[in-house]
Write an enzyme that holds these catalytic residues in place. Structure first.
Site, PDB file in Angstrom:
ATOM      1  N   CYS A   1       2.474 -44.598  -8.426  1.00 26.60           N
ATOM      2  CA  CYS A   1       1.160 -44.460  -7.823  1.00 26.60           C
ATOM      3  C   CYS A   1       0.445 -43.289  -8.908  1.00 26.60           C
ATOM      4  CB  CYS A   1       1.336 -43.852  -6.405  1.00 26.60           C
ATOM      5  SG  CYS A   1       1.891 -44.842  -5.428  1.00 26.60           S
TER       6      CYS A   1
ATOM      7  N   ARG B   1      -6.594 -42.230  -5.118  1.00 25.67           N
ATOM      8  CA  ARG B   1      -5.438 -42.692  -5.885  1.00 25.67           C
ATOM      9  C   ARG B   1      -5.341 -44.074  -5.973  1.00 25.67           C
ATOM     10  NH1 ARG B   1      -1.504 -42.529  -1.712  1.00 25.67           N
ATOM     11  NH2 ARG B   1       0.159 -42.781  -3.116  1.00 25.67           N
TER      12      ARG B   1
END
Length: 323
Positions: free
Chosen positions: A2, A16
């Site tokens: 991530c 994100r």
């Protein structure tokens, strides 16, 4: 894998890329004010502030991957394998399971400054959200429009780091990523000068050559450097459309296409979704791997004062016109 970033133009933005090999039942979930959440300790958290983010739900509980509350405080959990260390509950500490950190801090506090006392006594426990769910190894990025922190609980305890670059990826720990940026201090987005041999006529043959050496692979360390370079050099107009578009361009620079990174058991990871939260206005924007059209979900007053969770399924069907 991530990547998380925060950015301020006129408003403050947080979001994100979430990279996994498969979905986890995720959707946009709004938790209202005055909502009771049963904690693993047996205590009940009654939210003071409403929050919006991407979550799975279990027994009317939101399991947030990232979220922001109505006062502009935002938080995201990112995979931290090999380094994360959780401990059994201890009566002398504030005991919170990993999945409880986001609702606890966002449900109770309006700013990073307000929650620092809780950080000094925080103990992240090894209690799962449900018996059939694993305990995810995570670290967290937590910020408002003034401060940004990284929380990492490892073998030697909880580390709280000031994050002056507004970026977080995965393992290694944040301290490594921050020092590693020094390796690339000579890179620039500007038109490059001849430093190789000024007495010899060397000339750039294309734009962008000042950043030759910027890593392009999908590893956490490389994504951190690439995201930091793009984010710290970002320039855009301060309107909402320009700011949101710029934010997604920054995330696109570190997105993972299916087939570019495989897990140890042979599954391809990819960017399931990208999110951008205008934390100033309480609007959650997202796009998915299948659908690159940006969808906006505003946190309305009706949902912030609703008697229960408000759930918005994702628009994942491809959206385009064939001419």
């Amino acid at each position: 894998m991530c990547t998380c970033i925060e950015l301020t133009t006129r408003d403050h933005y947080f979001g994100r890329n979430l990279d996994l090999e498969q979905g986890f039942g995720h959707k946009v979930v709004i938790t209202p004010r005055n909502h009771d959440l049963l904690l693993c300790s047996g205590k009940v958290l009654t939210t003071r502030y409403a929050m919006i983010g991407m979550a799975a739900t279990r027994d009317d509980r939101p399991l947030y991957a990232e979220a922001a509350n109505e006062r502009g405080l935002a938080m995201a959990g990112l995979y931290f394998p090999g380094s994360a260390r959780y401990f059994p509950p201890d009566a002398t500490h504030l005991n919170l399971a990993a999945h409880e950190l986001i609702p606890w801090f966002l449900g109770r506090y309006a700013s990073v400054a307000e929650l620092r006392d809780d950080l000094s006594r925080l103990r992240i426990t090894d209690v799962p959200a449900a018996p059939d769910l694993p305990v995810a190894a995570l670290h967290w990025m937590l910020c408002d429009d003034r401060e940004c922190l990284v929380l990492e609980q490892m073998q030697d305890g909880l580390r709280v780091s000031e994050n002056d670059v507004g970026v977080l990826t995965n393992n290694p720990p944040f301290a490594y990523h921050r020092i590693n940026l020094d390796t690339y201090l000579n890179l620039t987005p500007r038109y490059p000068a001849n430093r190789f041999a000024p007495q010899t006529p060397l000339h750039p043959y294309g734009l962008g050559m000042g950043a030759v050496g910027l890593p392009g692979d999908s590893s956490p360390a490389s994504r951190f450097v690439r995201a930091a370079f793009h984010r710290l050099n970002s320039r855009c107009e301060e309107t909402e459309p320009d700011s949101v578009a710029q934010f997604f361009h920054l995330l696109d620079a570190v997105a993972v296409a299916r087939g570019m990174a495989y897990t140890a058991d042979g599954c391809p990871e990819y960017t399931l979704y990208s999110s951008c939260i205008n934390t100033t206005r309480g609007v959650y924007y997202y796009k998915t791997y299948e659908n690159s059209t940006v969808t906006a979900v505003p946190m309305t007053e009706a949902e912030m004062s609703a008697p229960g969770l408000s759930v918005h399924p994702l628009h994942t069907a491809p959206s385009f016109t064939v001419l």
